[in-house]
Design a protein around this motif. Structure first.
Motif, PDB file in Angstrom:
ATOM      1  N   PRO A  68      20.582  54.822   1.124  1.00  0.00           N
ATOM      2  CA  PRO A  68      19.644  54.165   0.197  1.00  0.00           C
ATOM      3  C   PRO A  68      20.328  53.319  -0.866  1.00  0.00           C
ATOM      4  O   PRO A  68      19.814  52.264  -1.239  1.00  0.00           O
ATOM      5  CB  PRO A  68      18.887  55.335  -0.429  1.00  0.00           C
ATOM      6  N   THR A  69      21.486  53.741  -1.362  1.00  0.00           N
ATOM      7  CA  THR A  69      22.132  52.936  -2.400  1.00  0.00           C
ATOM      8  C   THR A  69      22.656  51.611  -1.835  1.00  0.00           C
ATOM      9  O   THR A  69      22.704  50.605  -2.563  1.00  0.00           O
ATOM     10  CB  THR A  69      23.278  53.699  -3.086  1.00  0.00           C
ATOM     11  N   LEU A  70      23.030  51.593  -0.565  1.00  0.00           N
ATOM     12  CA  LEU A  70      23.414  50.321   0.045  1.00  0.00           C
ATOM     13  C   LEU A  70      22.219  49.369   0.103  1.00  0.00           C
ATOM     14  O   LEU A  70      22.352  48.166  -0.153  1.00  0.00           O
ATOM     15  CB  LEU A  70      23.969  50.557   1.452  1.00  0.00           C
ATOM     16  N   LEU A  71      21.038  49.905   0.430  1.00  0.00           N
ATOM     17  CA  LEU A  71      19.826  49.077   0.440  1.00  0.00           C
ATOM     18  C   LEU A  71      19.514  48.536  -0.956  1.00  0.00           C
ATOM     19  O   LEU A  71      19.201  47.353  -1.130  1.00  0.00           O
ATOM     20  CB  LEU A  71      18.638  49.904   0.936  1.00  0.00           C
ATOM     21  N   ILE A  72      19.596  49.415  -1.946  1.00  0.00           N
ATOM     22  CA  ILE A  72      19.272  48.995  -3.319  1.00  0.00           C
ATOM     23  C   ILE A  72      20.287  47.980  -3.812  1.00  0.00           C
ATOM     24  O   ILE A  72      19.935  46.975  -4.453  1.00  0.00           O
ATOM     25  CB  ILE A  72      19.230  50.221  -4.253  1.00  0.00           C
ATOM     26  N   ALA A  73      21.563  48.223  -3.528  1.00  0.00           N
ATOM     27  CA  ALA A  73      22.604  47.284  -3.956  1.00  0.00           C
ATOM     28  C   ALA A  73      22.411  45.913  -3.314  1.00  0.00           C
ATOM     29  O   ALA A  73      22.639  44.875  -3.954  1.00  0.00           O
ATOM     30  CB  ALA A  73      23.985  47.839  -3.613  1.00  0.00           C
ATOM     31  N   ALA A  74      21.979  45.903  -2.060  1.00  0.00           N
ATOM     32  CA  ALA A  74      21.681  44.623  -1.414  1.00  0.00           C
ATOM     33  C   ALA A  74      20.529  43.928  -2.131  1.00  0.00           C
ATOM     34  O   ALA A  74      20.541  42.702  -2.327  1.00  0.00           O
ATOM     35  CB  ALA A  74      21.335  44.852   0.056  1.00  0.00           C
ATOM     36  N   GLY A  75      19.527  44.702  -2.547  1.00  0.00           N
ATOM     37  CA  GLY A  75      18.413  44.133  -3.310  1.00  0.00           C
ATOM     38  C   GLY A  75      18.871  43.538  -4.626  1.00  0.00           C
ATOM     39  O   GLY A  75      18.437  42.449  -5.022  1.00  0.00           O
ATOM     40  N   ILE A  76      19.766  44.242  -5.326  1.00  0.00           N
ATOM     41  CA  ILE A  76      20.308  43.718  -6.584  1.00  0.00           C
ATOM     42  C   ILE A  76      21.096  42.441  -6.329  1.00  0.00           C
ATOM     43  O   ILE A  76      21.005  41.463  -7.073  1.00  0.00           O
ATOM     44  CB  ILE A  76      21.171  44.788  -7.274  1.00  0.00           C
ATOM     45  N   GLY A  77      21.881  42.441  -5.253  1.00  0.00           N
ATOM     46  CA  GLY A  77      22.664  41.253  -4.923  1.00  0.00           C
ATOM     47  C   GLY A  77      21.806  40.038  -4.608  1.00  0.00           C
ATOM     48  O   GLY A  77      22.197  38.908  -4.887  1.00  0.00           O
ATOM     49  N   LEU A  78      20.634  40.270  -4.023  1.00  0.00           N
ATOM     50  CA  LEU A  78      19.729  39.157  -3.715  1.00  0.00           C
ATOM     51  C   LEU A  78      18.972  38.672  -4.944  1.00  0.00           C
ATOM     52  O   LEU A  78      18.733  37.476  -5.100  1.00  0.00           O
ATOM     53  CB  LEU A  78      18.736  39.582  -2.636  1.00  0.00           C
ATOM     54  N   THR A  79      18.573  39.591  -5.832  1.00  0.00           N
ATOM     55  CA  THR A  79      17.663  39.223  -6.911  1.00  0.00           C
ATOM     56  C   THR A  79      18.359  38.760  -8.187  1.00  0.00           C
ATOM     57  O   THR A  79      17.924  37.795  -8.819  1.00  0.00           O
ATOM     58  CB  THR A  79      16.733  40.396  -7.250  1.00  0.00           C
ATOM     59  N   PHE A  80      19.443  39.439  -8.594  1.00  0.00           N
ATOM     60  CA  PHE A  80      20.014  39.140  -9.907  1.00  0.00           C
ATOM     61  C   PHE A  80      20.589  37.724 -10.002  1.00  0.00           C
ATOM     62  O   PHE A  80      20.229  36.974 -10.924  1.00  0.00           O
ATOM     63  CB  PHE A  80      21.058  40.185 -10.287  1.00  0.00           C
ATOM     64  N   PRO A  81      21.487  37.306  -9.107  1.00  0.00           N
ATOM     65  CA  PRO A  81      21.977  35.926  -9.222  1.00  0.00           C
ATOM     66  C   PRO A  81      20.882  34.890  -9.020  1.00  0.00           C
ATOM     67  O   PRO A  81      20.923  33.808  -9.620  1.00  0.00           O
ATOM     68  CB  PRO A  81      23.046  35.833  -8.125  1.00  0.00           C
ATOM     69  N   THR A  82      19.882  35.221  -8.199  1.00  0.00           N
ATOM     70  CA  THR A  82      18.761  34.306  -8.001  1.00  0.00           C
ATOM     71  C   THR A  82      17.987  34.120  -9.296  1.00  0.00           C
ATOM     72  O   THR A  82      17.635  32.993  -9.688  1.00  0.00           O
ATOM     73  CB  THR A  82      17.826  34.846  -6.906  1.00  0.00           C
ATOM     74  N   LEU A  83      17.731  35.222  -9.987  1.00  0.00           N
ATOM     75  CA  LEU A  83      17.024  35.152 -11.268  1.00  0.00           C
ATOM     76  C   LEU A  83      17.827  34.375 -12.302  1.00  0.00           C
ATOM     77  O   LEU A  83      17.292  33.498 -12.998  1.00  0.00           O
ATOM     78  CB  LEU A  83      16.739  36.558 -11.788  1.00  0.00           C
ATOM     79  N   MET A  84      19.115  34.688 -12.424  1.00  0.00           N
ATOM     80  CA  MET A  84      19.923  34.033 -13.441  1.00  0.00           C
ATOM     81  C   MET A  84      20.038  32.538 -13.178  1.00  0.00           C
ATOM     82  O   MET A  84      19.954  31.722 -14.107  1.00  0.00           O
ATOM     83  CB  MET A  84      21.312  34.675 -13.491  1.00  0.00           C
ATOM     84  N   ALA A  85      20.222  32.157 -11.926  1.00  0.00           N
ATOM     85  CA  ALA A  85      20.319  30.740 -11.598  1.00  0.00           C
ATOM     86  C   ALA A  85      19.010  30.016 -11.868  1.00  0.00           C
ATOM     87  O   ALA A  85      18.998  28.871 -12.336  1.00  0.00           O
ATOM     88  CB  ALA A  85      20.720  30.574 -10.134  1.00  0.00           C
ATOM     89  N   THR A  86      17.890  30.693 -11.601  1.00  0.00           N
ATOM     90  CA  THR A  86      16.582  30.066 -11.791  1.00  0.00           C
ATOM     91  C   THR A  86      16.250  29.897 -13.265  1.00  0.00           C
ATOM     92  O   THR A  86      15.796  28.835 -13.705  1.00  0.00           O
ATOM     93  CB  THR A  86      15.492  30.912 -11.104  1.00  0.00           C
ATOM     94  N   VAL A  87      16.488  30.937 -14.055  1.00  0.00           N
ATOM     95  CA  VAL A  87      16.138  30.889 -15.476  1.00  0.00           C
ATOM     96  C   VAL A  87      16.983  29.866 -16.220  1.00  0.00           C
ATOM     97  O   VAL A  87      16.489  29.156 -17.107  1.00  0.00           O
ATOM     98  CB  VAL A  87      16.301  32.285 -16.113  1.00  0.00           C
ATOM     99  N   THR A  88      18.255  29.764 -15.873  1.00  0.00           N
ATOM    100  CA  THR A  88      19.162  28.925 -16.660  1.00  0.00           C
ATOM    101  C   THR A  88      19.384  27.534 -16.084  1.00  0.00           C
ATOM    102  O   THR A  88      20.107  26.734 -16.685  1.00  0.00           O
ATOM    103  CB  THR A  88      20.533  29.625 -16.792  1.00  0.00           C
ATOM    104  N   SER A  89      18.773  27.212 -14.945  1.00  0.00           N
ATOM    105  CA  SER A  89      19.030  25.908 -14.328  1.00  0.00           C
ATOM    106  C   SER A  89      18.243  24.801 -15.007  1.00  0.00           C
ATOM    107  O   SER A  89      17.101  24.995 -15.439  1.00  0.00           O
ATOM    108  CB  SER A  89      18.662  25.951 -12.841  1.00  0.00           C
ATOM    109  N   ASP A  90      18.887  23.632 -15.115  1.00  0.00           N
ATOM    110  CA  ASP A  90      18.237  22.424 -15.627  1.00  0.00           C
ATOM    111  C   ASP A  90      17.546  22.644 -16.965  1.00  0.00           C
ATOM    112  O   ASP A  90      16.430  22.176 -17.195  1.00  0.00           O
ATOM    113  CB  ASP A  90      17.226  21.888 -14.603  1.00  0.00           C
ATOM    114  N   VAL A  91      18.217  23.364 -17.884  1.00  0.00           N
ATOM    115  CA  VAL A  91      17.629  23.589 -19.199  1.00  0.00           C
ATOM    116  C   VAL A  91      17.763  22.315 -20.025  1.00  0.00           C
ATOM    117  O   VAL A  91      18.616  21.470 -19.762  1.00  0.00           O
ATOM    118  CB  VAL A  91      18.326  24.765 -19.912  1.00  0.00           C
ATOM    119  N   PRO A  92      16.921  22.153 -21.044  1.00  0.00           N
ATOM    120  CA  PRO A  92      17.035  20.965 -21.885  1.00  0.00           C
ATOM    121  C   PRO A  92      18.415  20.868 -22.533  1.00  0.00           C
ATOM    122  O   PRO A  92      19.045  21.884 -22.836  1.00  0.00           O
ATOM    123  CB  PRO A  92      15.944  21.191 -22.953  1.00  0.00           C
TER     124      PRO A  92
END
Length: 464
Positions: free
Chosen positions: A366-390
């Motif tokens: 289960p921790t491998l599954l969760i870690a894969a989820g973190i790997g997919l979501t966290f950089p995606t979120l950070m890139a989305t929130v901070t991209s093309d800011v004013p």
């Protein structure tokens, strides 16, 4: 402050700079935990004061990141990154040489100040140095993986240093690394082009910093006091009132606000910040409570528990790099949906673990599954929130996103500890502890489902 775009030869140096800086900052939040018993014996800390070796760092780190982010916009990302590295390294040296409890706690507070200057600046450097969205996504993937690796390496590195050398080396290790990073920053980051120098919104800075600090302080004390008790409720209420005052100041009175509220009119910033708050609770449930399960239920040592979580850390690093490469092709939503599916499935599986469970079938899978989820979501979120800011807002956006993740983790830790404590009660058997942690994992699965629902509100990023 005008952005400074890195030339091709400098981008690898810049990526190494921000990744190692993030690794060091996150490592320092966890590496000290294994060394606490040795620190207590040698310096004579009381049981209650010892907690401030950890809390002193986390409190100033989370409380000052908004201010650090805006300072990076006003005074330059290069200047703030170098200054943050310098403060962090000097404070680490003082901590490693400390002979009195008060000196060590003060040094940890100063380390938090340096980290709060440093962390938002690394995000701003990525955003202004990597222009194309595909390159930026890959940089965020590497940055996220470095932070995750730092969090997971803490127990292993801290245990090895404390056992093989001394607890002092968990701090002294930062000194040569920090010095090398200062040199790398001076070599790789160009001086910013001069632009209009705005003034710091002092009232906003004070209300935001004091408000965040008070809320986090109150939440930290909830493990020792009930939520309705004055030591917890008092600081939290005061902090929320100060944050309300901050919003009023920014909306009505500040001529050059520290946190321009117009930024929340950008959908990816508003929605992404809310998601990072949820994500903080999910990450805490994974790393912190899984470690407790391994130690308190399966009777692993702290070092063995850290090693037991290493496969998940490796999974996170690998998947984060894959997610960064896929983001420009798939967009945000597919990665978030699959990642959140990993949370729900992984935590659901983990919630079935019991006192007699085996590591491979009940924890590793289960921790491998969760870690894969973190790997997919966290950089995606950070890139989305901070991209093309004013222009001129890269630092404050970086501070906002990292603050949201940190506050989400602090509140999540306190809330999930209460959930576990309510199930465990006064019992101390492995079976009772397992039941409490299993309930935490069920709540974390629900948070993963909520994250998936909120992710449908995120816009698709521009591809490039």
């Amino acid at each position: 402050m005008h952005p400074v775009v890195a030339t091709k030869p400098a981008t690898r140096m810049i990526l190494a700079l921000v990744c190692v800086s993030q690794f060091m900052v996150i490592l320092d939040a966890s590496i000290v935990n294994v060394a606490l018993p040795s620190i207590q014996r040698e310096l004579g800390f009381s049981a209650t004061s010892l907690a401030w070796v950890v809390n002193g760092y986390l409190l100033t780190f989370a409380g000052l990141m908004l201010l650090g982010g805006r300072a990076a916009d006003l005074f330059g990302h290069r200047r703030m990154l170098v200054s943050g590295l310098f403060v962090f390294s000097v404070a680490s040296l003082v901590a490693g040489l400390a002979t009195e409890p008060a000196v060590l706690v003060a040094a940890r507070v100063a380390q938090g100040v340096g980290a709060a200057m440093l962390a938002p600046a690394t995000l701003a450097v990525i955003n202004t140095s990597f222009v194309q969205s595909r390159e930026r996504a890959r940089a965020f993937g590497a940055w996220s993986a470095s932070g995750g690796l730092g969090g997971m390496a803490g127990a292993v590195v801290g245990g090895a240093l404390t056992t093989g050398l001394s607890w002092r080396w968990v701090f002294l290790l930062n000194v040569p690394i920090g010095a090398g990073l200062v040199v790398l920053a001076l070599l790789s980051l160009a001086r910013p082009r001069p632009g209009r120098r705005a003034s710091l919104d002092l009232t906003g800075a004070v209300t935001a910093t004091a408000g965040l600090g008070a809320v986090i302080y109150g939440v930290m004390r909830s493990a020792d006091h009930g939520w309705t008790k004055l030591p917890v409720a008092g600081p939290v209420v005061v902090g929320l009132l100060l944050l309300l005052a901050f919003v009023v100041v920014e909306a009505r009175f500040a001529t050059e606000p520290m946190m321009p509220l117009r930024l929340f009119g950008i959908r990816r910033v508003a929605v992404g910040t809310a998601m990072l708050l949820l994500f903080g609770g999910i990450a805490i449930a994974m790393w912190y409570f899984t470690s407790l399960f391994l130690q308190n239920v399966l009777n692993y040592s702290a070092l063995r528990a850290g090693l037991g979580q290493t496969p998940a850390a490796v999974m996170f690093v690998v998947v984060a790099r894959i997610a960064a490469a896929l983001l420009s092709r798939t967009g945000v939503r597919p990665l978030m949906v699959v990642g959140c599916g990993g949370f729900v499935a992984g935590f659901g599986w983990l919630s079935q673990a019991a006192a007699g469970s085996g590591y491979v079938t009940s924890v590793l899978g289960p921790t491998l599954l969760i870690a894969a989820g973190i790997g997919l979501t966290f950089p995606t979120l950070m890139a989305t929130v901070t991209s093309d800011v004013p222009e001129g807002d890269a630092g404050i956006i970086g501070g906002l996103s990292t603050t949201a993740s940190q506050v989400g983790g602090s509140v999540g830790l306190a809330a999930l500890t209460t959930v576990a404590g309510g199930r465990i009660g006064t019992r101390s058997s492995a079976e009772a502890l397992a039941a409490g942690y299993d309930l935490v994992f069920v709540v974390a699965a629900a948070l993963g489902l909520a994250l998936a629902v909120v992710s449908t509100l995120l816009p698709k990023p521009d591809r490039g």
